[in-house]
Design an enzyme around this catalytic site. Sequence first.
Site, PDB file in Angstrom:
ATOM      1  N   GLY A   1       0.815  -1.206   0.000  1.00  0.00           N
ATOM      2  CA  GLY A   1       0.000   0.000   0.000  1.00  0.00           C
ATOM      3  C   GLY A   1       0.854   1.264   0.000  1.00  0.00           C
ATOM      4  CE  LYS A   2      -0.691   6.039  -3.891  1.00  0.00           C
ATOM      5  NZ  LYS A   2      -0.548   4.840  -4.726  1.00  0.00           N
TER       6      LYS A   2
END
Length: 298
Positions: free
Chosen positions: A230-231
Site C-alpha cells: 500500500g501507499k
Amino acid sequence: MTPPPRYRGRFAPSPTGPLHFGSLVAALGSWMMARRAGGEWWVRIEDVDRPREVPGAADRQLNTLAAFGMASDGPVLRQSQRGDLYQAALSGLLASGDAFPCRCSRSALAATGGIHRACVDAGDPARAPSVRLRVPDGVIGFEDELQGHFEQDVGRAVGDFVLWRADGLWAYQLAVVVDDADQGITHVVRGADLLDSTPRQILLQRRLGLPTPAHAHLPLVLGADGRKLGKSLQALPIDDDAPWPALRAAWRFLGQPDAALDAGGAPGPALERAATRFDPARIPVTDGNPDSGFAAAT
Ligand code: GLU
C-alpha cells in the site's frame, strides 16, 4: 561475433518515484538469481510512460541500487530513447497484418468488458488511433521457475491488446519485449504482479520472431492489510545511507536465512558472498508481508 550470454538478467524499474521495499525485493531477487548462476544483471529504466515519470526518480533509483551494492553490468538504457526500435517492430507487425489501427472508444468497448476482439465502432476518424495486436484464440502457457506452470487464454482474458497508445505513447508490452530481445536478456525475474503479462509478451515474441526468455516471478510484498504494497509501505524511504536494515529484510522476505548473509560493511562484496548461498528453492511462492523488524528499523 560475441556468443550470446548464458545468463543475462535484468531489473527494469519505472521511474515513478524512489525505489520502495517491493522494488528492492525485485532488484535483490533478480540480482541474486543472476549472480548465483554466474550471470550478468542489467538495469533498464522503463520511462515510456512519460506522464507518470517523476523528474529525477531514475537517477535516484540508480543511486539507491549503487548504495545497496547492485550496479548494472551493462549500459543502463532508457526506454524513452528507444522509439526507433519500437517503431521498427510495430511497422513489421502492421505490415504482416498482426497489428491494426483501432479507434474503438472505451465506452464502445464497455459492452465487452473492455476486451477487444473485433472493432465495434468505426470511431471518430479525426481521433488518433491506437494500434493493437491481433490476438488469436488459444492458450499460451509457460513454466515459471518459481510459480510453476501458468497459462492464459489471452484473447479471452485481455483481448487484442494495445501496442501504441492513442495518446501517443508506446505500450509497456511492446517496449519490454523489444528491449529484452535487443539486450540479449535470457532470464526475466520480476514481481508476480507481472505474471499475467507474460503470456502477452510470449505471444508478441512469437509474432516478432524473438526468443522467449526464462521466467521467475517473485512473491509480492503485501501491506499489513494483505493487499499489494500500500501507499504507506511504498512511501517507506529506502535509506541510501543505511542500506542494511532494508537489505536484510529483503533477504529474509526471499526466504533466505540470516546466517547466509554477512550483513554490515560494504553491501557489494557482502552480496557477492551471499550469492553463493542464495537458494531459490527457499523463495516463498505466496505473497507476504515484510517482517516487523524492517518496519521497526525504518
Ligand atoms: N517497469 C516495470 C515495473 O516497474 C517492470 C517491468 C518488467 O520487469 O518487465 O513494474
